[in-house]
Scaffold this active site. Structure first.
Site, PDB file in Angstrom:
ATOM      1  CB  CYS A 134      -0.942   0.005   1.205  1.00  0.00           C
ATOM      2  SG  CYS A 134      -0.111  -0.025   2.807  1.00  0.00           S
ATOM      3  CD  GLN A 200       0.544  -5.294   6.715  1.00  0.00           C
ATOM      4  OE1 GLN A 200       0.306  -4.204   7.204  1.00  0.00           O
ATOM      5  NE2 GLN A 200      -0.312  -5.934   5.946  1.00  0.00           N
TER       6      GLN A 200
END
Length: 532
Positions: A134, A200
């Site tokens: 993202c 992450q």
């Protein structure tokens, strides 16, 4: 010697000799031509082709037989093949690229292997990997030519995304070799993330290795780079504790929503989570940690929602299929979207029809998906507020000083690891040097052996075998030392740096030009395949 004079200081287009000006001078020399020794283009647009000649019959030169343009091409080709192959990263990240461009460039997980294959089909790209999240879209390649490699990758990015090359070039960054290695290590360690130290990204780097393993093009250098990056990411987190107290994108999203809702409490708002994948599960986890005890989860299948529900026994998690997405959203105060959908799930015209809220003035959309799940025009409505991944900076500043100190410690670790990886990468080049050195020695041995046999006249088969064995033995003994110093042997105590230094020394001493010849062969092979 052939001399072409254009009669002008302007080194513009060179003409074929058949169209040369009247003052063209052609000097003939005796021949028995073996090879072209050099091609030189001087400032006055003169092309001189010099030969190593033997005395023989007179040279008969036809003006149409030599092209000055072709001579220039030969010269350019020589410079071209002397360019070293390099590891590069061509990327766009949240630092310089807005989300509306990043989302167009993102590569879905299912298309990663196809992307690698397409990249490696380009003329000057040998290996490749894609890191698409993202916050970033980064393409790592082994390029046979830096300039041409960047051009080809940028054009490929434009082709698959529809984003003009000019827009990509305006936002992209480019790093080579050691700098590219350092960048990926920083990314894996969480130092280049929106949220310093977030965990992450390390999982995403691991996923690249898992998805690309065995794919042609994800070969030794790039796979080695990514595997080493995983090691670095783990080491930084273990030794610096940079992840402790830091937040991920999902936790920052939950915290941002909490900052914006009335009374900063999830007790009084109706929460909808769209998507139950990795990001969705993390959002649910952080919602529970913030005191949310009831939520609706919309997902394509119920199985994932059931698994999450089993993990959080004291929380009411209500499953709804995607067909009920809009009705569920119209009854929610806060909506988290985290799916892999490539098209928006919420459009302005749809949200416009939602009923007015009583608990708060505006319905809140927290969109942490790339591509975005909420159309940007939704924010034009007075009844809606839309936040995306680029709006999370507000949450990130907490604990910044402590994490910055840990980041400085992490940089020391990364410097060590970069040094180690670059030495390993350089050591890979010793293999072609070994082959080239042996081939060089073998050519000399074979030539001298033939001369010896010819001079000695009639020899028996046994005598020839003995002389052949003698010549092979001498070569093997002479190569034993150099070969030994190009191999890594713990018992000898040689470091990688020493081995690489030995390799460069042998290349210089014997004029092996190992990488040049290998590059030339690879480039020609790829271009031939492209034609077919």
């Amino acid at each position: 010697m052939v001399v072409v004079s254009c009669g002008s200081s302007n080194s513009g287009v060179l003409h074929n000799l058949s169209h040369a000006p009247s003052h063209l001078r052609i000097d003939s020399m005796p021949v028995g031509v073996r090879r072209w020794a050099s091609v030189r283009v001087n400032p006055r647009c003169e092309v001189k082709l010099e030969r190593n000649d033997e005395v023989g019959s007179p040279l008969l030169v036809k003006s149409s037989s030599v092209s000055a343009l072709e001579a220039l091409k030969i010269s350019a080709g020589d410079r071209y093949t002397k360019e070293r192959s390099s590891v590069m990263v061509i990327g766009l990240s949240f630092h310089t690229t807005p989300v509306d461009i990043r989302e167009k460039l993102s590569i879905p997980e299912a298309q990663l292997t196809q992307a690698i294959s397409e990249l490696c089909a380009l003329n000057h790209i040998e290996e490749a990997a894609v890191l698409s999240t993202c916050n970033r879209m980064e393409i790592y390649v082994v390029a046979l030519s830096q300039h041409r490699g960047v051009k080809e990758v940028t054009e490929w990015m434009s082709k698959v995304s529809g984003v003009p090359v000019s827009d990509i070039s305006r936002h992209q960054f480019l790093l080579h070799n050691r700098d590219a290695t350092k960048h990926l290590f920083e990314v894996s360690a969480g130092l280049d993330s929106l949220i310093l130290g977030e965990g992450q990204i390390l999982s995403q780097v691991k996923h690249v290795v898992k998805a690309a393993q065995g794919v042609p093009g994800f070969d030794r250098k790039i796979s080695g780079l990514f595997k080493h990056a995983i090691t670095v990411g783990k080491r930084v987190r273990t030794e610096t504790k940079i992840s402790s107290g830091s937040v991920s994108v999902s936790s920052a999203a939950v915290e941002l929503a909490q900052m914006k809702i009335p009374e900063s409490s999830y007790d009084t708002v109706r929460v909808l989570v769209v998507g139950a994948g990795k990001m969705g599960k993390l959002v649910i986890k952080h919602l529970v940690a913030k005191g949310c005890t009831k939520m609706v989860v919309v997902n394509r299948t119920e199985a994932k929602v059931n698994a999450i529900r089993d993990e959080f026994n004291n929380v009411e998690i209500i499953y709804q299929p995607f067909s009920n997405l809009l009705p569920c959203a119209s009854e929610s105060d806060v909506i988290f979207t985290c799916t892999a959908s490539e098209t928006p799930l919420f459009l302005k015209e749809q949200v416009k029809t939602f009923p007015t809220l009583t608990s708060q003035s505006q319905r809140m959309f927290i969109d942490i998906s790339v591509p975005r799940n909420v159309e940007s025009h939704v924010s034009d409505l007075e009844t809606a507020r839309v936040y995306n991944v680029d709006d999370l900076q507000e949450v990130v500043d907490a604990n910044k000083e402590d994490r910055s100190r840990k980041a400085s410690e992490a940089q020391l670790i990364i410097s060590e690891e970069v040094q180690e990886f670059e030495a390993w990468k350089d050591s890979l080049e010793t293999v072609p040097t070994l082959k080239k050195l042996r081939a060089y020695a073998e050519r000399i041995r074979a030539s001298e052996f033939e001369k010896c046999i010819e001079k000695m006249g009639d020899l028996t088969k046994k005598q020839k075998v003995a002389i052949h064995g003698l010549s092979k033995g001498i070569v093997n003994k002479l190569l034993e030392g150099p070969m030994l110093h190009l191999r890594s042997d713990e018992n000898e105590g040689r470091s990688l740096d020493e081995i690489v230094e030995n390799m460069h020394a042998l290349n210089r001493i014997f004029g092996l030009d190992t990488e040049i010849s290998i590059l030339e062969e690879k480039i020609r092979s790829k271009m031939e395949k492209a034609k077919n």
